[in-house]
Design an enzyme around this catalytic site. Sequence first.
Site, PDB file in Angstrom:
ATOM      1  N   LEU A  59       1.989  -5.026   5.090  1.00 59.52           N
ATOM      2  CA  LEU A  59       1.555  -3.677   4.714  1.00 59.52           C
ATOM      3  C   LEU A  59       1.555  -2.703   5.890  1.00 59.52           C
ATOM      4  O   LEU A  59       1.363  -1.506   5.685  1.00 59.52           O
ATOM      5  CB  LEU A  59       0.161  -3.717   4.078  1.00 59.52           C
ATOM      6  CG  LEU A  59       0.035  -4.524   2.790  1.00 59.52           C
ATOM      7  CD1 LEU A  59      -1.390  -4.449   2.251  1.00 59.52           C
ATOM      8  CD2 LEU A  59       1.022  -4.046   1.745  1.00 59.52           C
ATOM      9  N   HIS A  60       1.709  -3.190   7.113  1.00 60.45           N
ATOM     10  CA  HIS A  60       1.842  -2.343   8.302  1.00 60.45           C
ATOM     11  C   HIS A  60       0.687  -1.356   8.446  1.00 60.45           C
ATOM     12  O   HIS A  60       0.905  -0.201   8.816  1.00 60.45           O
ATOM     13  CB  HIS A  60       3.176  -1.608   8.295  1.00 60.45           C
ATOM     14  CG  HIS A  60       4.327  -2.467   7.901  1.00 60.45           C
ATOM     15  ND1 HIS A  60       4.721  -3.562   8.623  1.00 60.45           N
ATOM     16  CD2 HIS A  60       5.135  -2.429   6.816  1.00 60.45           C
ATOM     17  CE1 HIS A  60       5.730  -4.155   8.025  1.00 60.45           C
ATOM     18  NE2 HIS A  60       5.995  -3.481   6.918  1.00 60.45           N
ATOM     19  N   CYS A  61      -0.504  -1.784   8.100  1.00 66.66           N
ATOM     20  CA  CYS A  61      -1.701  -0.939   8.221  1.00 66.66           C
ATOM     21  C   CYS A  61      -1.573   0.355   7.417  1.00 66.66           C
ATOM     22  O   CYS A  61      -2.143   1.379   7.780  1.00 66.66           O
ATOM     23  CB  CYS A  61      -2.019  -0.625   9.681  1.00 66.66           C
ATOM     24  SG  CYS A  61      -2.303  -2.092  10.680  1.00 66.66           S
ATOM     25  N   ALA A  62      -0.808   0.315   6.329  1.00 62.68           N
ATOM     26  CA  ALA A  62      -0.596   1.511   5.520  1.00 62.68           C
ATOM     27  C   ALA A  62      -0.640   1.174   4.033  1.00 62.68           C
ATOM     28  O   ALA A  62       0.324   1.396   3.310  1.00 62.68           O
ATOM     29  CB  ALA A  62       0.740   2.141   5.883  1.00 62.68           C
ATOM     30  N   PRO A  63      -1.785   0.637   3.558  1.00 64.22           N
ATOM     31  CA  PRO A  63      -1.822   0.233   2.148  1.00 64.22           C
ATOM     32  C   PRO A  63      -1.588   1.386   1.174  1.00 64.22           C
ATOM     33  O   PRO A  63      -0.992   1.171   0.112  1.00 64.22           O
ATOM     34  CB  PRO A  63      -3.211  -0.374   1.977  1.00 64.22           C
ATOM     35  CG  PRO A  63      -4.015   0.144   3.115  1.00 64.22           C
ATOM     36  CD  PRO A  63      -3.046   0.375   4.236  1.00 64.22           C
TER      37      PRO A  63
END
Length: 101
Positions: A59-63
């Site tokens: 999720l790359h810290c971007a939910p």
Amino acid sequence: SSDLQALWEGLRGMKGVTVYSPGKEAERAGIVSFNVADLSSAQAADALAARGFSVRGGLHCAPEAHRFLGTLRRGAVRASLGHANTFEEVEAFLEAVRSLS
């Protein structure tokens, strides 16, 4: 760069690969996010790592971005290029992704 464009176009042209990054190169910031077939982003990232490529799945810290894209459950694979990457490396990466799809 033209290598980033080749990466984006190569992934977009593959059956079974979904690219989430925008079409305009200036909006990509050196990153192309994608998924491969029915693999989770972690499975695809692990398979590419086993072939010698460093990518990140999840999720790359971007939910919220993933909620918008519809990838909240599986995440996406994120590939980026640096100034030292070559077109030959892009081609090798595309062949590795092709082997997964």
